[in-house]
Each structure stands twice: as C-alpha cells, then as structure tokens.
Design a protein around this motif. Structure first.
Motif, PDB file in Angstrom:
ATOM      1  N   GLN A   1     -10.296   4.107  -3.369  1.00 14.42           N
ATOM      2  CA  GLN A   1      -8.905   3.841  -2.997  1.00 14.42           C
ATOM      3  C   GLN A   1      -8.821   2.802  -1.883  1.00 14.42           C
ATOM      4  OE1 GLN A   1      -5.898   4.326  -4.444  1.00 14.42           O
ATOM      5  NE2 GLN A   1      -6.385   6.504  -4.462  1.00 14.42           N
TER       6      GLN A   1
ATOM      7  N   LEU B   1      -7.728  13.374  -4.756  1.00 16.61           N
ATOM      8  CA  LEU B   1      -7.452  12.288  -3.814  1.00 16.61           C
ATOM      9  C   LEU B   1      -8.570  12.162  -2.799  1.00 16.61           C
ATOM     10  CD1 LEU B   1      -3.617  12.574  -3.223  1.00 16.61           C
ATOM     11  CD2 LEU B   1      -4.873  10.984  -4.680  1.00 16.61           C
TER      12      LEU B   1
ATOM     13  N   PHE C   1      -7.338  -1.096  -1.583  1.00 19.39           N
ATOM     14  CA  PHE C   1      -6.388  -1.567  -0.575  1.00 19.39           C
ATOM     15  C   PHE C   1      -6.951  -2.752   0.208  1.00 19.39           C
ATOM     16  CE2 PHE C   1      -4.433   2.919  -0.549  1.00 19.39           C
ATOM     17  CZ  PHE C   1      -3.630   2.573  -1.626  1.00 19.39           C
TER      18      PHE C   1
ATOM     19  N   SER D   1       2.668   1.430  -3.471  1.00 18.13           N
ATOM     20  CA  SER D   1       1.878   1.550  -4.692  1.00 18.13           C
ATOM     21  C   SER D   1       1.139   2.884  -4.766  1.00 18.13           C
ATOM     22  CB  SER D   1       0.871   0.408  -4.797  1.00 18.13           C
ATOM     23  OG  SER D   1      -0.093   0.515  -3.771  1.00 18.13           O
ATOM     24  N   PHE D   2       0.876   3.487  -3.621  1.00 20.17           N
ATOM     25  CA  PHE D   2       0.104   4.733  -3.637  1.00 20.17           C
ATOM     26  C   PHE D   2       0.833   5.853  -4.393  1.00 20.17           C
ATOM     27  CE2 PHE D   2      -1.693   8.467  -1.222  1.00 20.17           C
ATOM     28  CZ  PHE D   2      -2.901   8.441  -1.879  1.00 20.17           C
TER      29      PHE D   2
ATOM     30  N   VAL E   1      -4.561   1.949  -8.771  1.00 20.02           N
ATOM     31  CA  VAL E   1      -4.557   3.257  -8.106  1.00 20.02           C
ATOM     32  C   VAL E   1      -4.489   4.363  -9.162  1.00 20.02           C
ATOM     33  CG1 VAL E   1      -3.200   4.780  -6.638  1.00 20.02           C
ATOM     34  CG2 VAL E   1      -3.555   2.413  -5.965  1.00 20.02           C
TER      35      VAL E   1
ATOM     36  N   ILE F   1       0.846  -1.197   0.000  1.00 22.00           N
ATOM     37  CA  ILE F   1       0.000   0.000   0.000  1.00 22.00           C
ATOM     38  C   ILE F   1       0.879   1.243   0.000  1.00 22.00           C
ATOM     39  CG2 ILE F   1      -1.526   1.402   1.441  1.00 22.00           C
ATOM     40  CD1 ILE F   1      -2.905  -1.233   2.268  1.00 22.00           C
TER      41      ILE F   1
END
Lengths: 394, 261
Positions: free
Chosen positions: A318, A311, A322, A199-200, A272, A196
C-alpha cells in the motif's frame, strides 16, 4: 584490519573486486562532492527557492500555507503522543530521543538546509514556529494522557477535535487561493495527499465490490479495475487535459490541478483495490467461519474480522503504491502543464540570469532531493506502523 | 428392535423424548461435487446430552456438525435446531448460529484482537451488550477456563492449549444452547490436550448440551452419554461408551477400534 582482511581481501578475486568497485565508489563520491561543494552553482536554487516550493502562490496569503503546515505538525505530534498506551513500558529518555532522531532527523535536516539556503530571517522564524508547534503538540498529547478532564474524553471525540485546526486552515487556504495559483512542491505534496486520502477508501470499496456476491456490482468493479489498470497513467492525464474540452464548455471545466487530483485518485484506487483484494485473499477461511459461527453478519465479518487483518497485511504494498503516486505527481506537470516542482525546476534555468549556463543539473538534483526525502520518510513510517500493528501477530 | 437400538441415532440417552430434542437431523444428505459426504443421516441430540462422534477421517463427522450451524449447506433432508428449521432464510441461519457455539480444530481466534475482545465480540456485536457488561462476562468466562491473567494479550502470545480455551470461552459468551466441538484437540501438542479436555469435561458436568467430534477415546468413554460411530457418510453404530468400546456389534466399528486402540 582483521575485518578488512576477512571481508574485503579474502582471496585474489575478492581483492580484485574490492579494488575495482572501491575505485568506482571513490570516483563517484568524489564527483558528487565536487559538484555539491565546488562546481555546483546553487545560487539558482537560492534565488528561486520560493518559486520552487510554492510557485506563484500570492505572497500575502503565504501565512495560510505556513499556518497549515504548523497545524499539521501540531496535529501529527499531538495525535501520536496522545494515542500512546500508558500501560506499555516506555523506553528511557535517551532511547526516545534517538528514536525521534531516526524518525524525524532527515526531515529536520532538510528543513535546516532550506532555511540555510534561503538565508533570510523569515524562514528561520518559520522553522522555529514549526518546531514550536511540534513541542506544543507533545505537551497537549501529554496533557491528554494525564490530566483529568482530558483523559476521560473518548478517542472518537478527541481525534476529530485535534484535526479541526489543520482542516480549517487547509480549507481556508483553498478558498482564498484557488488551486490554479498553487505551484512548486506545494502542488506535488497536496496532489499526493488528497489523492491518497480519497483513493484509499474508494479502492477498498472496489476491492469489496469485486468480491461481492451481487453479479452486477462485481462486473462494474472488475471492469473499472481492469480498464484503469490497462491504461498508462500518462495517457489518462493527457486525456483529462485535452478530451474534457469536448464534453464540457471550458468555462465550466475544472482547473488543471483538480483534474490531476481526479485522475490520480481514480488511477490509484484501481491499484489499491487489487492490493486490498490480495490482502483479503490471504485471510484464512477459518476467520470467516469463526465469525459466522458467532452469529456475526457478513458486513460485520468484513469490517471487524477480515478487512482489518487484510489491511495490515498489505501495508508495505500500500505504502509502495502511495510513494509511486507521490513521485508520479511530476507527470501532472508535464501532461497538464501545471507549474509543479519539476516544471519550475526546468523553467528557472531559462531565466535571464541563468540562461544557457547548463544549470539543469543543480535544479534536478534539488528536485530529486525533495522527492527522495518525502519517499524515504513515508517508507520509514510504513515500517514503523507495520511493527506497531504487528503486536502479537504470528 | 435389537438391531435398531445400536444403529438408530435418533433414540436419545436417559429416556429423553422428542420434546427434549434440541438438534434433529432427518435424512440429511450432503454432496461435495461427486463425493457424497453424508448419505441420509438421521440424528438427534437431547437437552443436556453429550454426544461424541467418532470415525475414520473422511467419514463425514466434521461435515455432520458443520451442517448443524450451516457452515456447510445440506443438500437434502431437514435440520431443526431448537425448534427452528435451517432453510436458506438468512434470519433462520443467524438465529441458529446465535444458539450454537462452535470450537474449531485450529482455534480460529481473531489474531488482531486482544483475548478480551475475542471473547467479548460476540455478545457486543450480536447481542448488542454494552461494553462494560460484555467485558465483565468475558472476564468471568476467562476465569472459568482458567486464564483470566491473559486478557490483555493477543492470541499469538498464547500456547495452543490456552488459545483453544479462549476459543471455548468465546463460544460460551453467546450463551449457546448447544456447543459443537470439531476435533478440538487435534492440532494441539500432546502435553496441552488435557488442559482443554478438562475444560470440556467441566462443561459436560455442568449440563451443557454438546456434540464433540474427537479422536480422544479415553475422553469419549469418560464423558459421553452416547457415542456415534460414523463411516463413509453414514451412522454405523450408536451406543453408550460401554456398548461401543467394549462390545461393538458392527464389523466396521470393530475394525476401526482395533486400529486405534
């Protein structure tokens, strides 16, 4: 009674549905309770609890794991209290306790259950120490808000300072016990967390790359995203396990868990990216125009105006991504032969003491419970963040 | 000569000469695919002049002012703002955007930032002003638009009229040489229009150079040094408010005014 009449037995059809589904519900509930409290043989969990949670992690290094968890708990607790605004009116004491219960009640209950199941003093001490570090975190956060040398510290110094202890401990754990010694739920948890975190930002860069004005950057990002999204995760994991041997001598190849983290990171980043791109597209053109009219350059318009709004708009999608990453970590167990929670769970049914007794239901139920608790907490927290960030939004 | 006087938008009011011109548009064309939005516009704005642009919708008035700060790129002709010509050079564009403030029909405040941050973001990020100084400036401007008490709130917590006043303060924070208003009251409920117009009038009285696209004819009559009437991408008629509203010369002007007054 009136409520029942109005909602359950309003008409013949209603009554029929109520009776049918009511009996199904009672039957299922009865079965579950019977399983949990009467027929279930939970000694398999009790005996193997350590294996399920941390696998073959070296006993003498377990204090590092406990330390990391305590440090994490302290960090989250202190960071949450110290960022509370002093200007906002704080709800009353009772209300705060109730909110804390809603947020952490499930986690605490699961912790207590684990302590009860293990039934030894060490785990009780461990639980108490975690509770202690949470309380310590609250106190430190409170001091940060009110005591004079601390409350003058700017946030960009304070928050990294808090993060030092957990990061050092996790790094120390990694350096002392190589990833391949890890196991059980610890693996699922850390693969998910690391993937997480990595990859974000990678996904955000890909999203911006796909919207870039440079054709080559756009082409690379788009190709990457479409390729990764076109392949099943399981196939990518198998590939990482097998195909790497063709290119890299096995002595130099990274361990299975490192490969799993890499695949999950690369895979999740593509999703993402598309989520963030969707968020960016939902921002009205007027926002960019207002930024331009002020003389902000393109980078600043993105980082200060459009991206923060995008965001926030995509928090639910999102977190959903996850959560599915967290649960998909069980695939790594199957594809890469990693001793994760699910693999340990199925393996222990073949132990001499339990072989051929059909105890797979017990272990699967336990596995499912841990994943459900993790996912549910994530989902709750996402709703909370959403609400908090939504201050004054629309 | 007599015909030129009411069609030539390059003759500034109050006897201003070319040395006073702060915005110059020379034969500007703008096309959107096969629609021609501006057809060879010649236009000047002098220092401290208030020019109000009126005209039917689709006449090119918004395109005209959006070309001045390059929110639209003109296809032909020249645009010079405060001595700098707008070219594809991003540095020129940035320089001109720093010197021009714009107020939009839909406010376009940044919803994730507090009112204070909305106003302070320009000076802080573009002029690199220290935070305390930028916030002091923001507070001063919020006082000027009469909403200092809202500084800690967020845009969505304010009424439309208040939001538009914040938008004006945000543009003023860059200390612009020209203010561009693109239908600043068109998205407002009727009872909020005057609080915004009053702020704009005050700015005019303080000597701010402004180009205002609006449908508020009473306001135009009161504050404009010159009124420019546009239709179908051309400047049809120019004059003092008195000339345009009481004694229009062109048929299209007369028709437009008869429809809205």
């Amino acid at each position: 009674m009136i409520w029942m009449k109005r909602n359950l037995f309003r008409s013949v059809g209603d009554s029929l549905l109520t009776v049918v589904f009511g009996s199904v519900a009672v039957y299922v509930l009865w079965g579950v309770l019977q399983f949990v409290f009467v027929t279930g043989r939970w000694d398999i969990i009790q005996v193997n609890l350590k294996l399920l949670l941390v696998g073959r992690f070296p006993e003498e290094l377990l204090w590092l794991v406990s330390g990391s968890i305590m440090a994490l708990a302290f960090w989250v607790s202190a960071a949450a209290t110290s960022s509370q605004s002093t200007k906002e009116a704080r709800p009353g004491f009772g209300r705060r306790i109730w909110e804390a219960f809603q947020r952490f009640g499930l986690l605490a209950a699961t912790g207590l259950l684990l302590i009860a199941v293990s039934g030894d003093r060490a785990s009780l001490v461990m639980g108490a120490m975690i509770l202690g570090s949470i309380i310590l975190g609250q106190l430190v956060g409170f001091a940060r808000r009110t005591l004079s040398p601390l409350n003058a510290l700017p946030g960009w110094i304070w928050h990294p300072l808090l993060a030092v202890a957990p990061i050092v401990l996790v790094a120390l754990t990694l350096s002392q016990a190589s990833l391949d010694l890890w196991g059980g739920f610890l693996i699922n948890f850390y693969i998910a967390i690391i993937s997480i975190v990595l990859s974000f930002p990678f996904g955000i860069l890909l999203a911006l790359g796909r919207k870039s004005t440079l054709p080559i950057v756009r082409l690379i990002s788009t190709t990457y995203i479409e390729l990764i999204r076109g392949a099943p995760l399981f196939v990518l994991l198998l590939l990482a396990g097998v195909a790497l041997e063709f290119f890299v001598p096995s002595s130099m190849a990274p361990g299975q868990i490192a490969r799993a983290v890499t695949v999950f990171t690369l895979f999740t980043a593509a999703y993402v990216a598309e989520i963030v791109r969707g968020g960016l597209q939902s921002i009205p053109a007027g926002q960019t125009e207002a930024g331009k009219a002020l003389g902000l350059n393109t980078t600043k318009i993105t980082t200060l105006v459009t991206l923060p709004q995008a965001l926030r708009n995509v928090i639910p999608a999102q977190i959903g991504q996850f959560i599915s990453l967290f649960k998909d970590t069980t695939l790594a167990g199957v594809a890469l032969n990693v001793l994760d929670l699910l693999n340990v769970g199925t393996a222990i049914t073949a132990q001499d003491d339990f072989l051929g007794q059909g105890l797979i239901y017990e272990t699967l139920a336990f596995v499912a419970l841990l994943f459900w608790v993790g996912s549910y907490v994530m989902s709750r927290e996402s709703q909370r963040i959403e609400k908090k960030l939504g201050v004054g939004q629309r | 000569m007599s015909k030129d006087v009411f069609t030539d938008a390059t003759i500034m009011s109050g006897g201003r000469t070319d040395d006073d011109a702060i915005v110059v548009m020379d034969n500007v064309y703008k096309r959107f695919k096969d629609f021609e939005a501006l057809k060879g516009v010649n236009f000047k704005v002098g220092r401290k002049e208030v020019v109000v642009v009126i005209g039917p919708s689709g006449s090119g008035k918004s395109t005209l002012i959006r070309c001045i700060n390059r929110l639209e790129e003109h296809d032909d002709g020249r645009i010079i703002v405060d001595g700098t010509e707008l070219t594809t050079d991003i540095r020129n564009i940035q320089e001109i955007r720093r010197e021009t403030g714009m107020v939009f029909q839909n406010f376009n405040l940044f919803p994730h930032l507090s009112i204070m941050s909305n106003v302070a973001i320009g000076p802080r990020q573009v002029r690199r002003m220290p935070k305390s100084e930028a916030e002091a400036l923001a507070m001063e401007l919020l006082t000027r638009v009469k909403i200092p008490e809202q500084a800690e709130k967020y845009p969505a917590q304010l009424s439309g009229g208040q939001q538009q006043r914040v938008a004006i303060a945000r543009a003023l924070a860059m200390k612009p040489k020209v203010m561009l208003f693109d239908e600043p009251t068109s998205a407002l409920d009727p009872e909020m229009i005057n609080e915004v117009l009053d702020v704009i009038k005050e700015l005019a009285n303080e000597g701010m150079t402004m180009v205002v696209v609006t449908h508020e004819m009473g306001f135009a009559r009161e504050v404009a040094d010159r009124v420019v009437f546009m239709a179908e991408g051309e400047i049809v008629e120019v004059g003092t408010p008195k000339d345009i509203f009481d004694n229009p010369q062109e048929e299209r002007t007369k028709k437009f005014l008869s429809q809205i007054l």
